[in-house]
Design a protein around this motif. Structure first.
Motif, PDB file in Angstrom:
ATOM      1  N   GLU A   8       0.817  -1.221   0.000  1.00  0.00           N
ATOM      2  CA  GLU A   8       0.000   0.000   0.000  1.00  0.00           C
ATOM      3  C   GLU A   8       0.852   1.274   0.000  1.00  0.00           C
ATOM      4  O   GLU A   8       0.365   2.355  -0.320  1.00  0.00           O
ATOM      5  CB  GLU A   8      -0.949   0.016   1.206  1.00  0.00           C
ATOM      6  N   HIS A   9       2.146   1.130   0.331  1.00  0.00           N
ATOM      7  CA  HIS A   9       3.029   2.308   0.328  1.00  0.00           C
ATOM      8  C   HIS A   9       3.996   2.282  -0.853  1.00  0.00           C
ATOM      9  O   HIS A   9       4.883   3.145  -0.924  1.00  0.00           O
ATOM     10  CB  HIS A   9       3.850   2.346   1.622  1.00  0.00           C
ATOM     11  N   ALA A  10       3.840   1.311  -1.750  1.00  0.00           N
ATOM     12  CA  ALA A  10       4.842   1.102  -2.785  1.00  0.00           C
ATOM     13  C   ALA A  10       4.990   2.317  -3.696  1.00  0.00           C
ATOM     14  O   ALA A  10       6.119   2.766  -3.976  1.00  0.00           O
ATOM     15  CB  ALA A  10       4.503  -0.140  -3.598  1.00  0.00           C
ATOM     16  N   MET A  11       3.883   2.869  -4.189  1.00  0.00           N
ATOM     17  CA  MET A  11       3.962   3.974  -5.144  1.00  0.00           C
ATOM     18  C   MET A  11       4.625   5.198  -4.509  1.00  0.00           C
ATOM     19  O   MET A  11       5.510   5.834  -5.104  1.00  0.00           O
ATOM     20  CB  MET A  11       2.564   4.314  -5.657  1.00  0.00           C
ATOM     21  N   GLU A  12       4.191   5.537  -3.299  1.00  0.00           N
ATOM     22  CA  GLU A  12       4.763   6.703  -2.619  1.00  0.00           C
ATOM     23  C   GLU A  12       6.256   6.506  -2.363  1.00  0.00           C
ATOM     24  O   GLU A  12       7.067   7.423  -2.563  1.00  0.00           O
ATOM     25  CB  GLU A  12       4.024   6.929  -1.300  1.00  0.00           C
ATOM     26  N   ALA A  13       6.614   5.311  -1.932  1.00  0.00           N
ATOM     27  CA  ALA A  13       8.024   5.048  -1.629  1.00  0.00           C
ATOM     28  C   ALA A  13       8.879   5.113  -2.893  1.00  0.00           C
ATOM     29  O   ALA A  13       9.995   5.641  -2.864  1.00  0.00           O
ATOM     30  CB  ALA A  13       8.172   3.675  -0.960  1.00  0.00           C
ATOM     31  N   ARG A  14       8.348   4.587  -4.007  1.00  0.00           N
ATOM     32  CA  ARG A  14       9.118   4.619  -5.253  1.00  0.00           C
ATOM     33  C   ARG A  14       9.385   6.055  -5.695  1.00  0.00           C
ATOM     34  O   ARG A  14      10.482   6.376  -6.155  1.00  0.00           O
ATOM     35  CB  ARG A  14       8.358   3.857  -6.341  1.00  0.00           C
ATOM     36  N   LEU A  15       8.401   6.891  -5.559  1.00  0.00           N
ATOM     37  CA  LEU A  15       8.593   8.283  -5.954  1.00  0.00           C
ATOM     38  C   LEU A  15       9.655   8.964  -5.096  1.00  0.00           C
ATOM     39  O   LEU A  15      10.500   9.706  -5.602  1.00  0.00           O
ATOM     40  CB  LEU A  15       7.265   9.032  -5.854  1.00  0.00           C
ATOM     41  N   LYS A  16       9.602   8.719  -3.803  1.00  0.00           N
ATOM     42  CA  LYS A  16      10.559   9.355  -2.909  1.00  0.00           C
ATOM     43  C   LYS A  16      11.982   8.821  -3.162  1.00  0.00           C
ATOM     44  O   LYS A  16      12.951   9.599  -3.196  1.00  0.00           O
ATOM     45  CB  LYS A  16      10.159   9.125  -1.453  1.00  0.00           C
ATOM     46  N   ILE A  17      12.100   7.506  -3.343  1.00  0.00           N
ATOM     47  CA  ILE A  17      13.436   6.929  -3.586  1.00  0.00           C
ATOM     48  C   ILE A  17      13.975   7.396  -4.932  1.00  0.00           C
ATOM     49  O   ILE A  17      15.161   7.730  -5.055  1.00  0.00           O
ATOM     50  CB  ILE A  17      13.357   5.386  -3.506  1.00  0.00           C
ATOM     51  N   ASP A  18      13.109   7.415  -5.935  1.00  0.00           N
ATOM     52  CA  ASP A  18      13.555   7.867  -7.256  1.00  0.00           C
ATOM     53  C   ASP A  18      14.003   9.316  -7.212  1.00  0.00           C
ATOM     54  O   ASP A  18      14.987   9.703  -7.854  1.00  0.00           O
ATOM     55  CB  ASP A  18      12.424   7.692  -8.265  1.00  0.00           C
ATOM     56  N   GLU A  19      13.305  10.117  -6.428  1.00  0.00           N
ATOM     57  CA  GLU A  19      13.679  11.522  -6.295  1.00  0.00           C
ATOM     58  C   GLU A  19      15.047  11.658  -5.614  1.00  0.00           C
ATOM     59  O   GLU A  19      15.872  12.478  -5.999  1.00  0.00           O
ATOM     60  CB  GLU A  19      12.605  12.257  -5.472  1.00  0.00           C
ATOM     61  N   VAL A  20      15.276  10.817  -4.614  1.00  0.00           N
ATOM     62  CA  VAL A  20      16.550  10.876  -3.888  1.00  0.00           C
ATOM     63  C   VAL A  20      17.709  10.401  -4.759  1.00  0.00           C
ATOM     64  O   VAL A  20      18.774  11.021  -4.815  1.00  0.00           O
ATOM     65  CB  VAL A  20      16.462  10.031  -2.604  1.00  0.00           C
TER      66      VAL A  20
END
Length: 815
Positions: free
Chosen positions: A789-801
């Motif tokens: 349920e947190h996969a999309m949000e986490a991917r965006l944050k990691i990709d941004e980092v």
């Protein structure tokens, strides 16, 4: 994160070091000074028992005795006599020591090729002058019983093609030869100046129906080419093939050069080695023997007598050469006293002192580094039993693969020659080596070629890198398989061949078999990484290490002190690593640094890189290639190796974890700029872990050299894999999705900070293993896992980092 309690950690580290030191001194001798300090004897015969001798040197040997005393501080004078001690000598060996001491120490002399034996045998009724007589299977004749000597001939061809022939006398007793010589002297036989006759005891041949010992006479030059004063050390050992007792000699540096020159001059001839005035061996010198080492084989067929003679000769050689012609004034053998209590207290004292020193060092480093302990993430849900079963494929695959012999290989002969390494003749002989080597070269190419750098941190870009790894791994495996096949064709033992039918059919079969075995292990590793617990490559490696823990009872005694020491060192290093690998060094809003910042490269890669640099430099400037072997052997000396490890730790830590490496990613995430002070704290703690493992392994290996468990790298890898499997078992209770793939392990401090601020629970798959290998572990990517349920949000944050770490990605990316 909880701060690590420096005091508690120091106490635990001190206790572990104390236990290891006490175990070492269960194998190593407790120093005499420690035993004496605790009320025991001061050493020598007083502690070990043995033989005391009062030796009166011959007249006119004052200069030789003065030189002898200058080299032997443990020899005392009693007026004109010398007081000699031979500690630890058994009572039944004391007589042999006395005999050798009176007759003289070591002397190597040239065996002369003359017709002296023919001159003695001519018209001599005490000599059977038929040299070709076959007597090995005959009953001893009456004339043999009363002492008839025989004339024998010896032919041999040297490696340079020259043919040599010499005659000698042989008889059932030395007295028979001496009687024949005396009779010849009455008829005009005389030795030339500078010549002498010496005797060797000859053992019966195994095929003789009536075994009988005999004596052989050689004509030698009187000149002593090598004497006992030229021996640096003498150690008793056993010949690996025959099991005969032998003496291993190490010459002094000057004597080593002299021995090399002498053997070059005598190439093709025989050189006799005398101990106690008797010839012990007279081998053919096929060429120069350099390196400063030689061996003497005991000639008696009785193993116990071999060992007694060897021990006696070693004791005399260690005391050096005394002038011949002296007399024994007094001799006394003393049994060893009971010092068990003092020895046990000595072990305890040494352990406590070492533990105290280790505790103080650990306490100081921890106070400086101020690490914190990271808790393990455990998700709610049921235990992942299916993943555990998938992980269990690794030991099953290794066990079965190790018992599948390569077609055309004599598995019984391989087992005998390779002893415990029975998988060397199996289809998994290469293990994962070719695959991991291919990963390294592909990663190195992607780093070195600017156009490929974007692929290292891009999920789609790594697909092509993975395909390149597969192709290159097959090539490495095929080439390695060919080399192994060719070495097997040349190997054998006592005429027994490892390969049944050598040739290209066998070579192709070997190449295909080991390549298939390596690829099968790679598939198993991939399945475990995807559907099991931990990184599959790490699990396979750890399984191989675990199999080494289980001793092969044919070759290893599991109750021996050596095995116990190896197991203790392995368990201690593994336990310590499981704590330290979960520590982080952090300051304020800076990213946390994982340990060790240097990875295991100081232990695993420093020597190889230094040798590569030296070799390339030498080839550039035309240095003799043989000097590389000398340099390599010197690099392997424990003190030099540990010095190189210590010097290389900050270098590797700078390469893998310096502030500039993670600065862009940290600033991209809104964290503070990493500082050199934080890096120094983490590097100091990394140095403690790496150096402690290396030093403890080196000390233990000095007393249990053949044990496979005494390896700091193996203990660290086993600990990292075990931590990853345990962490995976706690995290895989929930349904997780991959939010990012990380190949620079120090970026995880930034990612964990960002996900923590966003309240997203996460788990870093295989992060401990990758921390150990850093750049050299592309086969162990770190998967950042989060609940679905947190996969999309986490991917965006990691990709941004991670965007700050990537080079420019081509617009049209070919998968």
């Amino acid at each position: 994160m909880q701060p690590v309690r420096a005091g508690r950690a120091a106490i635990v580290a001190g206790a572990m070091v104390a236990a290891i030191v006490m175990a070492v001194y269960c194998i190593r001798i407790v120093p005499d000074r420690v035993v004496s300090m605790l009320g025991g004897p001061s050493g020598g015969v007083d502690r070990w028992g043995g033989l005391r001798v009062r030796y009166q040197p011959p007249a006119g040997s004052d200069a030789a005795i003065a030189e002898y005393l200058a080299q032997r501080a443990n020899v005392q004078r009693d007026g004109t006599a010398l007081l000699l001690e031979f500690p630890g000598i058994a009572e039944d060996t004391a007589a042999d020591v006395i005999d050798v001491l009176i007759a003289g120490g070591l002397a190597m002399k040239e065996s002369l090729e003359t017709n002296w034996a023919f001159d003695i045998a001519r018209d001599n009724e005490l000599v059977n002058s038929e040299p070709d007589r076959e007597a090995s299977d005959e009953e001893p004749s009456a004339r043999d019983d009363v002492g008839l000597a025989r004339l024998e001939l010896d032919y041999w061809q040297a490696e340079d093609g020259s043919t040599h022939k010499t005659a000698f006398l042989q008889a059932p007793t030395r007295r028979a030869i001496e009687a024949a010589i005396e009779l010849a002297k009455t008829r005009g036989f005389r030795l030339e100046p500078g010549q002498e006759i010496a005797f060797e005891n000859i053992d019966p041949e195994h095929h003789e129906r009536v075994p009988r010992k005999e004596v052989r006479a050689y004509l030698l030059a009187r000149e002593v080419l090598i004497s006992g004063t030229m021996i640096d050390s003498a150690v008793g050992s056993y010949e690996p093939n025959s099991g005969r007792a032998i003496i291993l000699l190490d010459f002094t540096s000057d004597a080593a050069d002299r021995f090399c020159e002498i053997t070059e001059r005598l190439s093709g001839k025989k050189m006799a080695t005398l101990l106690g005035g008797r010839i012990r061996s007279a081998p053919i010198i096929n060429g120069p023997i350099c390196g400063g080492r030689a061996s003497i084989t005991m000639g008696n067929t009785d193993p116990q007598q071999q060992e007694r003679e060897r021990d006696a000769l070693v004791e005399v050689l260690q005391h050096g050469a005394l002038p011949t012609g002296g007399a024994i004034l007094d001799k006394r053998w003393t049994p060893a006293p009971d010092v068990a209590t003092q020895v046990a207290l000595g072990r305890l004292l040494l352990g406590l002192l070492a533990g105290l020193a280790a505790a103080l060092i650990v306490f100081g480093v921890l106070r400086f580094a101020r690490p914190v302990h990271t808790p393990r993430t455990v998700f709610a849900g049921n235990f992942p039993w299916r993943r555990l079963l998938v992980t269990a494929i690794a030991p099953v695959a290794l066990y079965i693969g190790a018992h599948i012999t390569i077609p055309g290989v004599n598995d019984a002969e391989v087992d005998f020659m390779l002893r415990a390494n029975t998988d060397e003749g199996s289809v998994i002989a290469l293990g994962l080596g070719p695959v991991m080597l291919a990963f390294f070269f592909v990663e190195l190419a992607a780093l070195a070629i600017p156009a490929l750098r974007w692929r290292r941190h891009d999920p789609l870009g790594r697909v092509r890198l993975g395909q390149a790894v597969a192709v290159l791994a097959m090539g490495f495996a095929l080439v390695h398989g060919l080399l192994v096949a060719m070495s097997f064709e040349q190997a054998g033992f006592h005429g027994n061949s490892i390969v049944d039918f050598p040739g290209w059919n066998f070579r192709l079969m070997m190449m295909l078999s080991v390549t298939a075995g390596s690829l099968l292990l790679a598939i198993v590793a991939g399945v475990i990484s995807e559907h099991g617990l931990g990184n599959g490559y790490g699990v396979v490696m750890a399984t191989g290490i675990a199999f080494d823990i289980l001793p092969d009872l044919h070759f290893v005694d599991p109750l021996s002190a050596e095995f116990g020491l190896g197991l203790l060192v392995f368990l201690m290093l593994t336990g310590a690593a499981m704590f330290v690998l979960r520590w982080r060094v952090v300051a304020a809003r800076q990213p946390a640094l994982r340990l060790p910042t240097s990875a295991v490269s100081p232990l695993a890669d420093t020597g190889a890189f230094l040798l590569l640099v030296v070799s390339l430099t030498g080839f550039t400037f035309g240095v003799d290639p043989w000097r590389f072997f000398d340099w390599a052997s010197q690099l392997n000396e424990p003190k030099i190796r540990m010095l190189l490890v210590a010097l290389s730790i900050p270098i590797w830590a700078w390469v893998f974890a310096r502030p500039k490496v993670i600065e862009r990613v940290a600033l991209q995430a809104g964290l503070d700029r990493p500082t050199t002070a934080t890096w120094l704290r983490a590097t100091a703690l990394s140095a403690l872990l790496v150096l402690a493992g290396g030093v403890i392994s080196a000390i233990a290996l000095a007393h249990s050299p053949a044990h496979p468990l005494i390896n700091a790298i193996s203990a660290l890898v086993f600990a990292a894999v075990l931590l990853d499997v345990i962490a995976d078992a706690g995290a895989r209770r929930a349904k997780l999705a991959i939010a990012g793939v990380v190949h620079q392990v120090q970026y995880l401090g930034v990612i964990e900070h960002v996900l923590g601020d966003a309240k997203i629970p996460h788990h870093c798959h295989a992060s401990h293993l990758r921390s150990l290998f850093a750049f050299f572990g592309p086969w162990a990517p770190v998967h950042v896992l989060v609940p679905e349920e947190h996969a999309m949000e986490a991917r965006l944050k990691i990709d941004e980092v991670l965007r700050a770490s990537r080079g420019q990605v081509p617009e049209a990316r070919a998968v």
